[in-house]
Scaffold this motif. Structure first.
Motif, PDB file in Angstrom:
ATOM      1  N   HIS A   9       0.836  -1.346   0.233  1.00 12.72           N
ATOM      2  CA  HIS A   9      -0.078   0.123  -0.058  1.00 12.72           C
ATOM      3  C   HIS A   9       0.940   1.245   0.016  1.00 12.72           C
ATOM      4  O   HIS A   9       2.063   1.339   0.653  1.00 12.72           O
ATOM      5  CB  HIS A   9      -0.833   0.092   1.325  1.00 12.72           C
ATOM      6  CG  HIS A   9      -2.186  -1.039   1.070  1.00 12.72           C
ATOM      7  ND1 HIS A   9      -3.267  -0.933   1.961  1.00 12.72           N
ATOM      8  CD2 HIS A   9      -2.256  -1.959   0.210  1.00 12.72           C
ATOM      9  CE1 HIS A   9      -3.950  -1.858   1.679  1.00 12.72           C
ATOM     10  NE2 HIS A   9      -3.623  -2.615   0.412  1.00 12.72           N
ATOM     11  N   GLU A  10       0.624   2.236  -0.818  1.00  9.64           N
ATOM     12  CA  GLU A  10       1.099   3.576  -0.897  1.00  9.64           C
ATOM     13  C   GLU A  10       0.441   4.236  -0.061  1.00  9.64           C
ATOM     14  O   GLU A  10      -0.774   4.467   0.081  1.00  9.64           O
ATOM     15  CB  GLU A  10       1.205   4.130  -2.317  1.00  9.64           C
ATOM     16  CG  GLU A  10       1.960   3.296  -3.090  1.00  9.64           C
ATOM     17  CD  GLU A  10       1.968   3.881  -4.551  1.00  9.64           C
ATOM     18  OE1 GLU A  10       1.496   4.976  -4.646  1.00  9.64           O
ATOM     19  OE2 GLU A  10       2.426   3.340  -5.460  1.00  9.64           O
ATOM     20  N   ARG A  11       1.330   5.365   0.795  1.00 16.41           N
ATOM     21  CA  ARG A  11       0.825   6.425   1.427  1.00 16.41           C
ATOM     22  C   ARG A  11       0.191   7.590   0.387  1.00 16.41           C
ATOM     23  O   ARG A  11       0.961   7.916  -0.190  1.00 16.41           O
ATOM     24  CB  ARG A  11       1.525   7.069   2.528  1.00 16.41           C
ATOM     25  CG  ARG A  11       1.572   6.380   3.904  1.00 16.41           C
ATOM     26  CD  ARG A  11       2.120   7.236   4.875  1.00 16.41           C
ATOM     27  NE  ARG A  11       3.580   6.530   5.079  1.00 16.41           N
ATOM     28  CZ  ARG A  11       4.496   6.689   5.621  1.00 16.41           C
ATOM     29  NH1 ARG A  11       4.730   8.315   5.956  1.00 16.41           N
ATOM     30  NH2 ARG A  11       5.735   6.228   5.743  1.00 16.41           N
ATOM     31  N   VAL A  15      -6.192   9.265  -0.401  1.00 24.37           N
ATOM     32  CA  VAL A  15      -7.012   8.043  -0.016  1.00 24.37           C
ATOM     33  C   VAL A  15      -7.915   8.770   1.185  1.00 24.37           C
ATOM     34  O   VAL A  15      -7.684   9.322   2.061  1.00 24.37           O
ATOM     35  CB  VAL A  15      -6.015   7.105   0.960  1.00 24.37           C
ATOM     36  CG1 VAL A  15      -6.791   6.244   1.600  1.00 24.37           C
ATOM     37  CG2 VAL A  15      -4.951   6.461  -0.150  1.00 24.37           C
ATOM     38  N   ALA A  32      -7.423   2.790  -1.479  1.00 22.11           N
ATOM     39  CA  ALA A  32      -6.021   2.322  -1.667  1.00 22.11           C
ATOM     40  C   ALA A  32      -5.492   2.472  -3.029  1.00 22.11           C
ATOM     41  O   ALA A  32      -6.270   2.642  -3.891  1.00 22.11           O
ATOM     42  CB  ALA A  32      -6.103   0.961  -0.809  1.00 22.11           C
ATOM     43  N   VAL A  34      -2.094   0.420  -4.348  1.00 24.14           N
ATOM     44  CA  VAL A  34      -1.142  -0.656  -3.937  1.00 24.14           C
ATOM     45  C   VAL A  34      -0.496  -0.720  -5.177  1.00 24.14           C
ATOM     46  O   VAL A  34      -0.543  -0.463  -6.563  1.00 24.14           O
ATOM     47  CB  VAL A  34      -1.850  -1.824  -3.707  1.00 24.14           C
ATOM     48  CG1 VAL A  34      -2.973  -1.643  -2.406  1.00 24.14           C
ATOM     49  CG2 VAL A  34      -2.797  -2.426  -4.974  1.00 24.14           C
TER      50      VAL A  34
END
Length: 72
Positions: A9-11, A15, A32, A34
């Motif tokens: 998962h990316e910040r 989101v 999310a 990803v």
């Protein structure tokens, strides 16, 4: 690209916000982004980025993160 956390998962600041998928012209909440492994192992592994969106009616879909715009 954003920081990658556990499970790929990316910040991303989008989101939890309402976005528009310009490919499908649909709107929903970005749940999310990803990085999904598509082939290879170790240093030769290849990944693609996917954004997951959930509409108010519960329908969920994925698209390329580049297809997202913040909803007005």
């Amino acid at each position: 690209m954003n920081v990658v956390e556990s499970m790929g998962h990316e910040r991303d600041p989008r989101v939890g916000k309402q976005v528009i998928d310009i490919a499908s012209h649909c709107q929903g909440e970005l749940t999310a982004i990803v990085q999904e492994k598509v082939s290879g192992y170790g240093d030769s592994a290849r990944y693609r980025r996917l954004a997951f969106i959930k509409a108010p009616d519960g329908i969920e879909w994925s698209t390329e993160p580049e297809n997202l715009e913040l909803a007005p």
